[in-house]
Design a protein around this motif. Structure first.
Motif, PDB file in Angstrom:
ATOM      1  N   GLU A   1       0.840  -1.197   0.000  1.00 43.92           N
ATOM      2  CA  GLU A   1       0.000   0.000   0.000  1.00 43.92           C
ATOM      3  C   GLU A   1       0.878   1.252   0.000  1.00 43.92           C
ATOM      4  O   GLU A   1       1.955   1.276   0.610  1.00 43.92           O
ATOM      5  N   ALA A   2       0.395   2.307  -0.688  1.00 40.66           N
ATOM      6  CA  ALA A   2       1.062   3.607  -0.657  1.00 40.66           C
ATOM      7  C   ALA A   2       0.282   4.557   0.232  1.00 40.66           C
ATOM      8  O   ALA A   2      -0.948   4.448   0.336  1.00 40.66           O
ATOM      9  N   ILE A   3       0.992   5.472   0.866  1.00 39.13           N
ATOM     10  CA  ILE A   3       0.328   6.486   1.699  1.00 39.13           C
ATOM     11  C   ILE A   3      -0.102   7.619   0.775  1.00 39.13           C
ATOM     12  O   ILE A   3       0.738   8.296   0.175  1.00 39.13           O
ATOM     13  N   GLU A   4      -1.408   7.823   0.663  1.00 44.44           N
ATOM     14  CA  GLU A   4      -1.914   8.733  -0.365  1.00 44.44           C
ATOM     15  C   GLU A   4      -2.696   9.922   0.191  1.00 44.44           C
ATOM     16  O   GLU A   4      -3.009  10.839  -0.562  1.00 44.44           O
ATOM     17  N   LYS A   5      -3.039   9.912   1.468  1.00 45.28           N
ATOM     18  CA  LYS A   5      -3.959  10.935   1.983  1.00 45.28           C
ATOM     19  C   LYS A   5      -3.337  11.707   3.134  1.00 45.28           C
ATOM     20  O   LYS A   5      -2.872  11.118   4.109  1.00 45.28           O
ATOM     21  N   VAL A   6      -3.327  13.047   2.989  1.00 44.20           N
ATOM     22  CA  VAL A   6      -2.867  13.913   4.063  1.00 44.20           C
ATOM     23  C   VAL A   6      -3.969  14.036   5.121  1.00 44.20           C
ATOM     24  O   VAL A   6      -5.152  14.040   4.793  1.00 44.20           O
ATOM     25  N   GLY A   7      -3.582  14.151   6.395  1.00 40.26           N
ATOM     26  CA  GLY A   7      -4.566  14.378   7.444  1.00 40.26           C
ATOM     27  C   GLY A   7      -4.239  13.629   8.707  1.00 40.26           C
ATOM     28  O   GLY A   7      -3.158  13.054   8.857  1.00 40.26           O
ATOM     29  N   ASN A   8      -5.180  13.652   9.662  1.00 41.64           N
ATOM     30  CA  ASN A   8      -5.010  12.962  10.935  1.00 41.64           C
ATOM     31  C   ASN A   8      -5.553  11.548  10.859  1.00 41.64           C
ATOM     32  O   ASN A   8      -6.581  11.290  10.218  1.00 41.64           O
ATOM     33  N   VAL A   9      -4.893  10.634  11.540  1.00 46.57           N
ATOM     34  CA  VAL A   9      -5.307   9.235  11.617  1.00 46.57           C
ATOM     35  C   VAL A   9      -5.416   8.867  13.095  1.00 46.57           C
ATOM     36  O   VAL A   9      -4.530   9.204  13.893  1.00 46.57           O
ATOM     37  N   ASN A  10      -6.501   8.194  13.480  1.00 49.05           N
ATOM     38  CA  ASN A  10      -6.703   7.772  14.871  1.00 49.05           C
ATOM     39  C   ASN A  10      -6.188   6.353  15.086  1.00 49.05           C
ATOM     40  O   ASN A  10      -6.364   5.473  14.223  1.00 49.05           O
ATOM     41  N   VAL A  11      -5.607   6.134  16.262  1.00 49.49           N
ATOM     42  CA  VAL A  11      -5.197   4.804  16.690  1.00 49.49           C
ATOM     43  C   VAL A  11      -5.870   4.534  18.031  1.00 49.49           C
ATOM     44  O   VAL A  11      -5.664   5.285  18.992  1.00 49.49           O
ATOM     45  N   THR A  12      -6.689   3.495  18.104  1.00 53.01           N
ATOM     46  CA  THR A  12      -7.424   3.169  19.328  1.00 53.01           C
ATOM     47  C   THR A  12      -6.829   1.923  19.964  1.00 53.01           C
ATOM     48  O   THR A  12      -6.686   0.884  19.309  1.00 53.01           O
TER      49      THR A  12
ATOM     50  N   VAL B   1      -4.890  18.618  -9.621  1.00 52.58           N
ATOM     51  CA  VAL B   1      -5.989  18.182  -8.761  1.00 52.58           C
ATOM     52  C   VAL B   1      -6.220  16.681  -8.875  1.00 52.58           C
ATOM     53  O   VAL B   1      -6.285  16.126  -9.966  1.00 52.58           O
ATOM     54  N   LYS B   2      -6.332  16.063  -7.684  1.00 50.11           N
ATOM     55  CA  LYS B   2      -6.718  14.654  -7.634  1.00 50.11           C
ATOM     56  C   LYS B   2      -8.188  14.520  -7.238  1.00 50.11           C
ATOM     57  O   LYS B   2      -8.945  13.771  -7.855  1.00 50.11           O
TER      58      LYS B   2
ATOM     59  N   GLY C   1     -32.943  21.778   3.249  1.00 50.53           N
ATOM     60  CA  GLY C   1     -33.774  21.152   2.224  1.00 50.53           C
ATOM     61  C   GLY C   1     -33.184  21.119   0.841  1.00 50.53           C
ATOM     62  O   GLY C   1     -33.700  20.428  -0.039  1.00 50.53           O
ATOM     63  N   LEU C   2     -32.109  21.876   0.582  1.00 51.20           N
ATOM     64  CA  LEU C   2     -31.431  21.782  -0.702  1.00 51.20           C
ATOM     65  C   LEU C   2     -30.456  20.611  -0.676  1.00 51.20           C
ATOM     66  O   LEU C   2     -29.962  20.212   0.386  1.00 51.20           O
ATOM     67  N   THR C   3     -30.170  20.071  -1.849  1.00 54.44           N
ATOM     68  CA  THR C   3     -29.150  19.042  -1.986  1.00 54.44           C
ATOM     69  C   THR C   3     -28.127  19.542  -2.985  1.00 54.44           C
ATOM     70  O   THR C   3     -28.416  19.667  -4.181  1.00 54.44           O
ATOM     71  N   ILE C   4     -26.938  19.879  -2.485  1.00 53.30           N
ATOM     72  CA  ILE C   4     -25.876  20.437  -3.331  1.00 53.30           C
ATOM     73  C   ILE C   4     -24.690  19.483  -3.265  1.00 53.30           C
ATOM     74  O   ILE C   4     -24.112  19.275  -2.184  1.00 53.30           O
ATOM     75  N   THR C   5     -24.350  18.878  -4.382  1.00 57.10           N
ATOM     76  CA  THR C   5     -23.288  17.875  -4.429  1.00 57.10           C
ATOM     77  C   THR C   5     -22.452  18.071  -5.688  1.00 57.10           C
ATOM     78  O   THR C   5     -22.783  18.881  -6.567  1.00 57.10           O
ATOM     79  N   LEU C   6     -21.385  17.297  -5.788  1.00 60.81           N
ATOM     80  CA  LEU C   6     -20.596  17.234  -7.010  1.00 60.81           C
ATOM     81  C   LEU C   6     -21.057  16.046  -7.840  1.00 60.81           C
ATOM     82  O   LEU C   6     -21.496  15.020  -7.297  1.00 60.81           O
ATOM     83  N   SER C   7     -20.958  16.169  -9.141  1.00 62.64           N
ATOM     84  CA  SER C   7     -21.230  15.034 -10.013  1.00 62.64           C
ATOM     85  C   SER C   7     -20.175  13.955  -9.770  1.00 62.64           C
ATOM     86  O   SER C   7     -19.127  14.207  -9.164  1.00 62.64           O
ATOM     87  N   ASP C   8     -20.457  12.750 -10.241  1.00 53.50           N
ATOM     88  CA  ASP C   8     -19.534  11.638  -9.996  1.00 53.50           C
ATOM     89  C   ASP C   8     -18.137  11.909 -10.531  1.00 53.50           C
ATOM     90  O   ASP C   8     -17.140  11.467  -9.948  1.00 53.50           O
ATOM     91  N   ASP C   9     -18.036  12.638 -11.646  1.00 52.01           N
ATOM     92  CA  ASP C   9     -16.716  12.954 -12.198  1.00 52.01           C
ATOM     93  C   ASP C   9     -16.120  14.216 -11.590  1.00 52.01           C
ATOM     94  O   ASP C   9     -15.028  14.643 -11.985  1.00 52.01           O
TER      95      ASP C   9
ATOM     96  N   ALA D   1      -9.800  21.675  -3.278  1.00 49.89           N
ATOM     97  CA  ALA D   1      -9.172  20.662  -4.120  1.00 49.89           C
ATOM     98  C   ALA D   1      -7.930  20.119  -3.429  1.00 49.89           C
ATOM     99  O   ALA D   1      -7.215  20.837  -2.727  1.00 49.89           O
ATOM    100  N   THR D   2      -7.664  18.827  -3.644  1.00 44.89           N
ATOM    101  CA  THR D   2      -6.467  18.177  -3.120  1.00 44.89           C
ATOM    102  C   THR D   2      -5.665  17.626  -4.285  1.00 44.89           C
ATOM    103  O   THR D   2      -6.222  17.003  -5.201  1.00 44.89           O
ATOM    104  N   SER D   3      -4.350  17.848  -4.268  1.00 43.18           N
ATOM    105  CA  SER D   3      -3.485  17.398  -5.359  1.00 43.18           C
ATOM    106  C   SER D   3      -3.010  15.977  -5.109  1.00 43.18           C
ATOM    107  O   SER D   3      -3.239  15.393  -4.044  1.00 43.18           O
TER     108      SER D   3
END
Length: 916
Positions: free
Chosen positions: A359-370, A437-438, A450-458, A483-485
């Motif tokens: 596996e490659a490390i691909e995501k920036v951010g915090n990771v929890n360990v329990t 952008v990735k 009551g509105l639904t605002i999303t991105l299209s699948d692409d 956006a995340t690169s």
């Protein structure tokens, strides 16, 4: 990137007994003004607060999510938050619940800051009785409380589980819970209610321990935890904790659960245990610091087949027992929130953190360990994944963002109307970010209304649909993009303001005033035909259309779908209003000949589209007032002499009667009845076991309007054969006497239809209203028509005093309210000497408009007064009023209000006056 995590800081501070950080919570109460909700058995940090609309105790997709609690268990909701459509509730979260339950988007949409679903992916609830340790249960608690400060706890949940009261003789939900917790007749009434809805975490160790037990019991037996079994479990819990010492009561590790069935709890008292281990504060900070020192970055190449060791951390002595002994670690349960990584504990009690093979490390951010102790206690740590040193964040094309903002600004959102992007309208994100952008993330607080605002699948387009629930100003809601690169770095957040959410057919108040000014110039007189020749009356400028379809215009007192002509009545006999025959032009005509001298006449105008169809949309009805109709001979009719006459005793007429007494809002059906034997006064029922034809709005088990609606639902009082009637004598001075009491009329209004509205004094100090009109008991009139900037209103107050051997006496006073835009000034008149300013608000979010008057004067008792408008009453109107202060909430009573100081003074001057 080395940093001190929010979790580490909050645990260190909380374990030291010095408070804690807000952590992942998105609302707090620091100086903000609004509705404060607090959740606990110990304070629940990062629990989801929501409105349970169908009251099923489950967070459904249709329920409204308000956000997360802070380390004090609190969230502050806006002052105008409408809770009338359900029960306020709280849901605790285990690690991983936000992702598996899909709550990230809903929590992000509920906040007023820029955030995204990914910001909450590692959020879980902590019971601050055990700081640093994630909740082991996903559980929902509810509360039936309302007001500015609401608590949610296992105790309020007992109340919410109880079925609604059906008969007035039934015990209320609060009474049932009080009996279970405190024993019958031990703690009752308001004192009991205050305990149930109190923050008992610091003040009541027995109730605190009971709440801890009920939390564990509900979590372990959720399918059996119901109205009956929960009360039974509460009784067992109370009996069990009576055997604990003070030290055991104060120790959060002293826990137990109660075995319950669907019908109750087992009679065997449960065994308490102190085997629950605790996190060692110093060791926690040591381990978290070791996680913070890890240098973990995005990798382009996958790990080798044996994985990659990222670091080794000593985790020995992490948990201790109640007696101070070290608790063993559960080496088989190391949970990492990102499946790119895994961990294991070796024989030396060291945590080895690895990248998963291949596996490659691909995501920036915090990771929890329990990590877990052998007894099941858990604790969570976090580490950071950083971008590579040569990483580049996505750049933003500002010109493309400007174009997208302009496209969004051209959209039209209509409250209550379905919105869908039209064919050919594409809100594209393709040109906003550069080619690095990735992924693109979208968040919008408009998803909460009551509105639904999303991105299209692409991820190339923004999709918008749904039905906005209410009006909103431009920019009140927005869309955020980030956006995340490939490198893992994120761009700056782009905020795209949404246009205003408007009414389908909006009313232009400035145009209403211009039309009203024209109509005010008309001269209306009995017997004189109305003419406004040369005075163009046009209602088309009053309305702005924001939906498709041809606009039609209506005028009159009532609009319905069976319009076989276009001529409608006003409240002035003989006067009508109409638009043109086809209702298209909006030209308004006022015609006819007034037949009676009339004050305060009015009619309504409105506009609509798709008339007479299921898709019909009508604007709000705009009230237009008419000048007073003068008598034919220009003389003023003499004021009628006050007093009862035989004309009041109409055998077929049913009255409504209510009391102005302090803390005693009696209300019921009444009759003034004449027969061959003489005159009778009837009120309520003669059958003492059946008092349904009379009631009292001064009660705690249900709202005043529920009580009034129950009276409206009864069959005709005239046909009721158990009326409580007694003989009265009509005196020459217009008073009535029943041999014990004298009934003196202090005010009378006779309506155009011949009905009477009377204010009557009985026994020298009791004041009642009598009304023979058809206005229902539960009528609710707009406060905004009574209270407005520039108006002056007079208010009668009643106070009771218990005098030895003489019972309760009532005393009266009245004063003047002068209303401004959002403030008021109150000055006492009879007696004089009291003044206070205050803040004014009209709450229109509920079923009934409510006036809120908050005293701010230094000499006042700092009350907040509340009022509904119940019925018009000639020179007066009758309201339903109550107040809150530091001592609690008063019971509701009827109140008397007037715009005429003279009318109020005539009534109050004939009553016992409150002394200065």
């Amino acid at each position: 990137m080395n940093k001190v995590s929010l979790l580490a800081a909050s645990v260190a501070i909380a374990l030291a007994g010095c408070g804690g950080s807000d952590g992942g919570s998105n609302n707090n109460t620091g100086g903000s003004k609004g509705l404060v909700v607090t959740g606990f058995d110990g304070y629940f940090k990062n629990a989801v607060v929501f409105l349970d609309k169908d009251n099923n105790g489950i967070l459904d997709s249709t329920d409204t999510v308000f956000g997360l609690t802070n380390e004090k268990g609190q969230i502050t909701l806006p002052e105008n938050t409408d809770l009338s459509t359900g029960n306020i509730a709280l849901k605790t979260l285990k690690p991983g619940d936000v992702v598996t339950l899909g709550l990230g988007d809903r929590i992000a949409a509920a906040t007023d800051k820029v955030d995204f679903a990914s910001d909450y992916s590692d959020t879980y609830t902590t019971d601050m009785d055990l700081p640093g340790q994630p909740m082991e249960h996903t559980i929902v608690f509810r509360s039936l409380q309302d007001g500015d400060n609401i608590v949610i706890s296992p105790i309020t949940d007992l109340v919410a589980l109880q079925p609604a009261v059906v008969y007035s003789t039934d015990k209320t939900a609060e009474e049932k819970v009080c009996d279970s917790l405190f024993g019958e007749s031990v703690v009752t009434g308001e004192a009991c209610t205050n305990k149930l809805y109190s923050d008992f975490t610091k003040s009541d160790p027995e109730l605190h321990k009971t709440a801890q037990i009920l939390t564990d019991t509900k979590a372990n037996s959720a399918d059996k935890y119901n109205a009956v079994s929960a009360l039974s479990a509460a009784k067992v819990a109370v009996e069990s904790i009576s055997k604990l010492s003070e030290e055991e009561l104060a120790d959060p590790t002293v826990r137990t659960t109660i075995e319950i069935t669907t019908t109750g709890a087992t009679g065997t008292l449960p065994e308490f245990t102190t085997a629950k281990s605790l996190v060692t504060a110093a060791k926690y900070n040591e381990i978290q610091s070791a996680f913070d020192r890890l240098d973990i970055k995005i990798t382009k190449e996958p790990a080798p087949s044996k994985g990659t060791l990222l670091g080794t951390i000593n985790v020995a002595n992490l948990f201790t027992m109640h007696n101070g002994e070290v608790a063993g670690l559960d080496k088989e349960h190391v949970i990492v929130s990102d499946n790119t990584f895994y961990g294991r504990i070796n024989d030396k009690n060291e945590l080895e953190l690895y990248v998963v093979p291949n596996e490659a490390i691909e995501k920036v951010g915090n990771v929890n360990v329990t990590l877990s102790a052998e007894d099941g206690s858990t604790v969570a740590f976090s580490f950071s994944v950083d971008a590579a040193e040569d990483a580049v964040a996505p750049t933003i094309d500002t010109a493309a963002v400007t174009d997208l903002k302009a496209e969004i600004a051209d959209l039209t959102f209509v409250a209550g109307q379905q919105f869908n992007l039209e064919d050919g309208v594409i809100l594209s994100t393709e040109s906003i970010f550069d080619e690095t952008v990735k992924t693109i993330e979208l968040s919008s607080n408009a998803n909460s209304i009551g509105l639904t605002i999303t991105l299209s699948d692409d991820q190339n387009n923004i999709l918008i649909s749904g039905r906005p629930a209410h009006l909103a100003a431009e920019g009140a809601y927005s869309i955020q993009l980030k956006a995340t690169s490939e490198s893992g770095l994120s761009s700056e957040v782009i905020t795209l303001p949404l246009p205003a959410i408007v009414e389908a057919i909006a009313v232009e108040e400035t145009e209403v005033k211009l039309l009203q000014d024209k109509i005010n110039t008309l001269n209306l007189q009995v017997g004189e035909s109305i003419s406004h020749e040369g005075l163009e009356l046009d209602i088309t400028p009053l309305f702005t259309q924001n939906v498709g379809g041809e606009l039609e215009f209506y005028a009159g007192l009532e609009f319905n779908t069976e319009r076989n002509d276009h001529e409608y009545f006003t409240t002035i006999p003989g006067v009508r209003v109409h638009t043109d025959e086809a209702n298209k032009s909006g030209k308004l005509t006022i015609s006819g000949t007034p037949t009676e001298a009339t004050k305060d006449g009015y009619f309504y105008v409105a506009a609509g589209v798709n008339g007479d169809t299921p898709e019909e949309i009508i604007s709000k009805m705009v009230k237009i007032t008419l000048p007073d109709v003068q008598p034919a001979d220009d003389t003023v009719e003499p004021e009628p002499t006050l007093g009862f006459t035989e004309a009041h005793f109409d055998t077929d007429k049913v009255w409504k009667m209510g009391s102005f007494a302090d803390k005693d809002g009696e209300i019921g059906h009444a009759m003034l009845w004449g027969d061959d034997q003489g005159l009778l006064f009837c009120w309520g029922s003669d059958d003492k076991a059946d008092v349904k034809y009379s009631a009292n709005i001064t009660r705690w088990d249900q709202s005043a309007y529920t009580t009034l609606a129950q009276l409206d639902a009864l069959s005709n009082y005239a046909d009721y054969d158990q009326k409580d009637c007694w003989d009265v004598t009509l005196k020459a001075d217009g008073t009535l006497s029943d041999g014990k009491s004298t009934y003196e009329m202090l005010y009378q209004n006779k309506t155009v239809a011949g009905d009477y509205q009377i204010i009557v004094k009985i026994d020298g100090d009791e004041l009642f209203w009598l009304d023979s009109t058809d206005a229902p008991f539960a009528q609710s009139l707009p406060v905004s028509e009574k209270v407005a900037k520039g108006k002056i209103e007079f208010d009668m107050m009643v106070e009771s005093d218990t005098v030895a051997e003489e019972g309760t006496e009532l005393f009266y006073s009245f004063g003047k309210y002068e209303y401004a835009e959002a403030t008021y000034e109150y000055t006492s008149i009879m007696p004089t000497g009291f003044y206070t300013p205050g803040n004014l608000d009209i709450d229109t979010s509920g079923e009934h408009e409510m006036l809120i008057l908050e005293e701010t004067g230094e000499d006042s008792d700092q009350k907040t007064r509340y009022r509904y408008v119940n019925r018009n009453f000639g020179d007066f109107y009758v309201g339903i009023k109550w107040s809150k202060d530091f001592g609690g909430t008063s019971s509701p009573d009827f109140g008397l209000f007037s715009y005429s100081q003279g009318a109020m003074e005539k009534v109050v001057s004939k009553l016992p006056l409150l002394q200065d």
